[in-house]
Scaffold this motif. Structure first.
Motif, PDB file in Angstrom:
ATOM      1  N   THR A   9      51.267  29.883  29.349  1.00 40.05           N
ATOM      2  CA  THR A   9      52.302  29.613  30.347  1.00 40.05           C
ATOM      3  C   THR A   9      53.461  28.945  29.612  1.00 40.05           C
ATOM      4  O   THR A   9      53.356  28.634  28.417  1.00 40.05           O
ATOM      5  N   VAL A  51      47.334  28.174  30.197  1.00 38.05           N
ATOM      6  CA  VAL A  51      47.197  29.592  29.856  1.00 38.05           C
ATOM      7  C   VAL A  51      47.038  30.404  31.130  1.00 38.05           C
ATOM      8  O   VAL A  51      46.601  29.886  32.161  1.00 38.05           O
ATOM      9  N   ASN A  52      47.401  31.673  31.030  1.00 36.96           N
ATOM     10  CA  ASN A  52      47.141  32.617  32.120  1.00 36.96           C
ATOM     11  C   ASN A  52      45.850  33.312  31.768  1.00 36.96           C
ATOM     12  O   ASN A  52      45.780  34.026  30.776  1.00 36.96           O
ATOM     13  N   TYR A  53      44.873  33.054  32.589  1.00 37.83           N
ATOM     14  CA  TYR A  53      43.558  33.611  32.298  1.00 37.83           C
ATOM     15  C   TYR A  53      42.984  34.362  33.485  1.00 37.83           C
ATOM     16  O   TYR A  53      42.954  33.847  34.601  1.00 37.83           O
ATOM     17  N   ALA A  54      42.580  35.585  33.240  1.00 33.16           N
ATOM     18  CA  ALA A  54      41.822  36.345  34.228  1.00 33.16           C
ATOM     19  C   ALA A  54      40.706  37.041  33.452  1.00 33.16           C
ATOM     20  O   ALA A  54      40.938  37.549  32.349  1.00 33.16           O
ATOM     21  N   ALA A 100      43.183  27.014  31.721  1.00 34.37           N
ATOM     22  CA  ALA A 100      43.771  27.642  32.897  1.00 34.37           C
ATOM     23  C   ALA A 100      43.900  26.632  34.034  1.00 34.37           C
ATOM     24  O   ALA A 100      44.913  26.586  34.729  1.00 34.37           O
ATOM     25  N   VAL A 152      44.950  37.112  27.096  1.00 34.85           N
ATOM     26  CA  VAL A 152      45.309  35.712  27.318  1.00 34.85           C
ATOM     27  C   VAL A 152      46.753  35.464  26.904  1.00 34.85           C
ATOM     28  O   VAL A 152      47.164  35.851  25.810  1.00 34.85           O
ATOM     29  N   THR A 153      47.490  34.815  27.774  1.00 29.60           N
ATOM     30  CA  THR A 153      48.855  34.421  27.411  1.00 29.60           C
ATOM     31  C   THR A 153      49.069  32.957  27.741  1.00 29.60           C
ATOM     32  O   THR A 153      48.310  32.378  28.523  1.00 29.60           O
ATOM     33  N   ALA A 164      46.780  24.730  33.771  1.00 29.18           N
ATOM     34  CA  ALA A 164      47.974  25.577  33.860  1.00 29.18           C
ATOM     35  C   ALA A 164      48.679  25.750  32.524  1.00 29.18           C
ATOM     36  O   ALA A 164      49.902  25.803  32.449  1.00 29.18           O
ATOM     37  N   ASP A 176      40.719  40.001  30.814  1.00 27.52           N
ATOM     38  CA  ASP A 176      42.124  40.311  30.585  1.00 27.52           C
ATOM     39  C   ASP A 176      42.629  39.604  29.322  1.00 27.52           C
ATOM     40  O   ASP A 176      41.964  38.742  28.756  1.00 27.52           O
TER      41      ASP A 176
END
Lengths: 163, 163
Positions: free
Chosen positions: A69, A58-61, A53, A66-67, A56, A64
């Motif tokens: 970028t 992967v989109n990580y929260a 993350a 994981v997707t 930049a 939540d």
DNA sequence: ACGAAAAGTTAGGTGCAGCTAAATTACTTC
DNA sequence: GAAGTAATTTAGCTGCACCTAACTTTTCGT
């Protein structure tokens, strides 16, 4: 600034690849899936995701899904491409059993120079597309590698291997 | 007992290989030679030598010359064998430039299964020994890989690549 | 909708393989 | 044989990639 240099470790590349493939298979990637696929503990996945993350990729929260970028996806595709090409070569040209071929492709995919990869690909294409040389090759190769099943027939009449 | 299991890390294998090759070239291996060859600091070499000594693969005494034990030599030869086979394949079959071929062989040599190695070797032998298929192969390969220098001549008359 | 189970995270630890800086030993060379 | 230089080792640090144990959040079954 923390090294925006896109130099990923083999391990991080594995995570990226896994996320990409899981997303393809089942829509979205959850940490558990990644852990299972890579045979590591969930805690390790959390750590890797944070690193990815930061870069930049992967989109990580927390808690939540994981997707990847756009950049992450691009890199993942590159890795998958290498993996597939190597697998193809090992399977189709060297006739290595699938599982083993896959495992070894997994190790090589992180260090193979593009240049060398292209050669592997070209080679596989050649063997697959050229019915003459390709067929001779494969038969001779099998005969040579596996004498047990080797018939004596000489497919290549100039070949010094046909003793 | 500290893991007599002969499972060496890639790094330790590199040290073993380096010691073997240096000893072949100049009789004996000193830490400095090893450090230079592997492009690491001298302090790192000391650490690695201690580990290898624990595993009874090198004879190590502070400030003394480094030699391989019988086991160490056996393992080193195995690694060199893999390296050479891979280098040969990359050079002779894939026609990769020496330096690059060598570097990649260096990475692969630590993870390639015996089984796969034998296929690489068989493949290289085949291409080298079979003047018909081998020659066709190599020329097509070069033509295919490098369109810039590609002549249109069709060496393999059944080959779908010769469009 | 509530409580258990599953999933995810945090905190802290390990081993490996490198590093620097400083101390020690060995080698020259005069 | 003393002094300077080069080689080697020691001590201690860093980053990576994993781990376990304990905690938190989410999900699911009834």
């Amino acid at each position: 600034m923390s090294k925006s240099k896109t130099e990923l470790s083999a391990s991080l590349e594995d995570y990226l690849e896994a996320i990409f493939l899981i997303a393809e298979e089942k829509g979205a990637a959850r940490p558990k899936d990644i852990a299972d696929r890579l045979d590591v503990r969930a805690a390790s996945v959390t750590g890797a995701l944070k690193t990815l993350a930061e870069k930049a990729l992967v989109n990580y929260a927390p808690y939540d899904i994981v997707t990847l970028t756009a950049t992450g996806k691009r890199i993942a595709k590159e890795i998958v491409r290498k993996h597939s090409a190597l697998l193809r070569f090992f399977s189709n040209v060297l006739d290595i059993p699938r599982k083993e071929a896959d495992e070894f492709a997994c190790k090589m995919e992180h260090s193979i120079p593009d240049h060398v990869l292209e050669r592997f690909i070209g080679f596989a294409e050649f063997v697959e597309k050229c019915p003459n040389s390709g067929a001779i090759w494969q038969n001779k190769a099998k005969g040579y590698f596996c004498k047990a099943q080797g018939s004596n027939q000489t497919l290549c009449d100039q070949c010094s291997l046909s003793e």
